[in-house]
Design an enzyme around this catalytic site. Structure first.
Site, PDB file in Angstrom:
ATOM      1  N   GLU A 156       0.846  -1.209   0.000  1.00  0.00           N
ATOM      2  CA  GLU A 156       0.000   0.000   0.000  1.00  0.00           C
ATOM      3  C   GLU A 156       0.871   1.245   0.000  1.00  0.00           C
ATOM      4  O   GLU A 156       2.022   1.204   0.448  1.00  0.00           O
ATOM      5  CB  GLU A 156      -0.869   0.011   1.270  1.00  0.00           C
ATOM      6  CG  GLU A 156      -2.295  -0.446   1.057  1.00  0.00           C
ATOM      7  CD  GLU A 156      -3.190   0.652   0.456  1.00  0.00           C
ATOM      8  OE1 GLU A 156      -2.686   1.510  -0.296  1.00  0.00           O
ATOM      9  OE2 GLU A 156      -4.396   0.636   0.730  1.00  0.00           O
ATOM     10  N   ASP A 197      -4.179   5.343   6.380  1.00  0.00           N
ATOM     11  CA  ASP A 197      -4.714   6.568   6.968  1.00  0.00           C
ATOM     12  C   ASP A 197      -5.685   6.162   8.098  1.00  0.00           C
ATOM     13  O   ASP A 197      -5.286   6.040   9.246  1.00  0.00           O
ATOM     14  CB  ASP A 197      -5.394   7.360   5.845  1.00  0.00           C
ATOM     15  CG  ASP A 197      -5.971   8.690   6.283  1.00  0.00           C
ATOM     16  OD1 ASP A 197      -5.568   9.204   7.323  1.00  0.00           O
ATOM     17  OD2 ASP A 197      -6.841   9.221   5.561  1.00  0.00           O
ATOM     18  N   PHE A 199      -2.406  15.818   4.671  1.00  0.00           N
ATOM     19  CA  PHE A 199      -2.528  15.231   3.334  1.00  0.00           C
ATOM     20  C   PHE A 199      -1.194  15.347   2.598  1.00  0.00           C
ATOM     21  O   PHE A 199      -0.582  16.414   2.565  1.00  0.00           O
ATOM     22  CB  PHE A 199      -3.630  15.934   2.538  1.00  0.00           C
ATOM     23  CG  PHE A 199      -4.071  15.145   1.344  1.00  0.00           C
ATOM     24  CD1 PHE A 199      -4.960  14.086   1.486  1.00  0.00           C
ATOM     25  CD2 PHE A 199      -3.586  15.448   0.087  1.00  0.00           C
ATOM     26  CE1 PHE A 199      -5.357  13.346   0.385  1.00  0.00           C
ATOM     27  CE2 PHE A 199      -3.990  14.708  -1.025  1.00  0.00           C
ATOM     28  CZ  PHE A 199      -4.877  13.662  -0.870  1.00  0.00           C
ATOM     29  N   ARG A 216       1.688  12.559  -8.762  1.00  0.00           N
ATOM     30  CA  ARG A 216       2.178  11.195  -8.565  1.00  0.00           C
ATOM     31  C   ARG A 216       3.642  11.070  -8.998  1.00  0.00           C
ATOM     32  O   ARG A 216       4.361  10.178  -8.558  1.00  0.00           O
ATOM     33  CB  ARG A 216       1.343  10.195  -9.372  1.00  0.00           C
ATOM     34  CG  ARG A 216      -0.093  10.040  -8.899  1.00  0.00           C
ATOM     35  CD  ARG A 216      -0.713   8.812  -9.567  1.00  0.00           C
ATOM     36  NE  ARG A 216      -2.171   8.807  -9.481  1.00  0.00           N
ATOM     37  CZ  ARG A 216      -2.874   8.339  -8.451  1.00  0.00           C
ATOM     38  NH1 ARG A 216      -2.262   7.841  -7.401  1.00  0.00           N
ATOM     39  NH2 ARG A 216      -4.190   8.338  -8.475  1.00  0.00           N
TER      40      ARG A 216
END
Ligand code: 5GP
Length: 176
Positions: A98, A102, A151, A164
């Site tokens: 992963e 979170d 975040f 990304r």
């Protein structure tokens, strides 16, 4: 994306060093055994590509995708499989890779989902974990970095599909 500020949190060098160590630890754990390494798309693809090159035992690659977030920053709390594994994992050693844990809902869901197919073992690896955001207990065998409850983007992780391609991890905040 011009109203967003990126604050670097984990450098490319730190990531690469940590990923090599996790790869070496996985190699030690599974020496002489075969692995199926399952990447959870899309966010894990960069960690996944570096991690498998740091693992020195026979392995095959597979992928799954789940939807847990809409296109933004707040979790919907729902998890559903949008792409499932292509081959049986029965009696195989599986490693789930992963990008980030979170709330823990996705990782726990995936473990339950994979266990149904009766693998020999399930091991979990996540590049990042936000311990303060966990909504349920979630044991992860290999964690890259513990980070604050902010975040983040980069190294595979996105904000609305962007960022990304950054080779490092950055906190993202709105400057409006
Ligand atoms: P969880 O189910 O643990 O709440 O969330 C897991 C998924 O939420 C991750 O695989 C990732 O897609 C997304 N996510 C959670 N936190 C972040 C974050 O800080 N940045 C990004 N880009 N995605 C996140």
């Amino acid at each position: 994306m011009e109203n967003l500020r990126l604050s670097p949190l984990i450098s490319e060098e730190e990531i690469q060093e940590r990923v090599r160590k996790i790869g070496a630890a996985i190699t030690d754990k599974f020496r002489g055994q075969e692995l199926v390494v399952v990447g959870v798309l899309k966010g894990s693809f960069m960690f996944y590509a570096d991690l498998i090159r740091a693992i020195d035992t026979d392995l095959t690659c597979d992928f799954c995708a789940v939807s847990s977030y809409a296109d933004g920053i707040v979790s919907s709390g729902e998890v559903k499989v949008t792409l499932d594994l292509s081959r049986s994992i029965r009696d195989r050693n599986v490693i789930v890779v992963e990008d980030i844990v979170d709330t823990g809902l996705t990782m726990n869901f995936l473990k339950r989902h994979l266990a149904v197919h009766k693998p020999k073992s399930i091991t979990t690896a996540s590049l990042l974990i936000k311990p303060d955001a966990l909504k349920e207990k979630c044991d992860v065998d290999f964690v890259g970095f513990k980070i604050p409850n902010d975040f983040v983007v980069g190294y595979g992780l996105d904000y609305q599909g962007y960022f990304r391609n950054l080779p490092y991890i950055a906190q993202v905040s709105n400057i409006n």
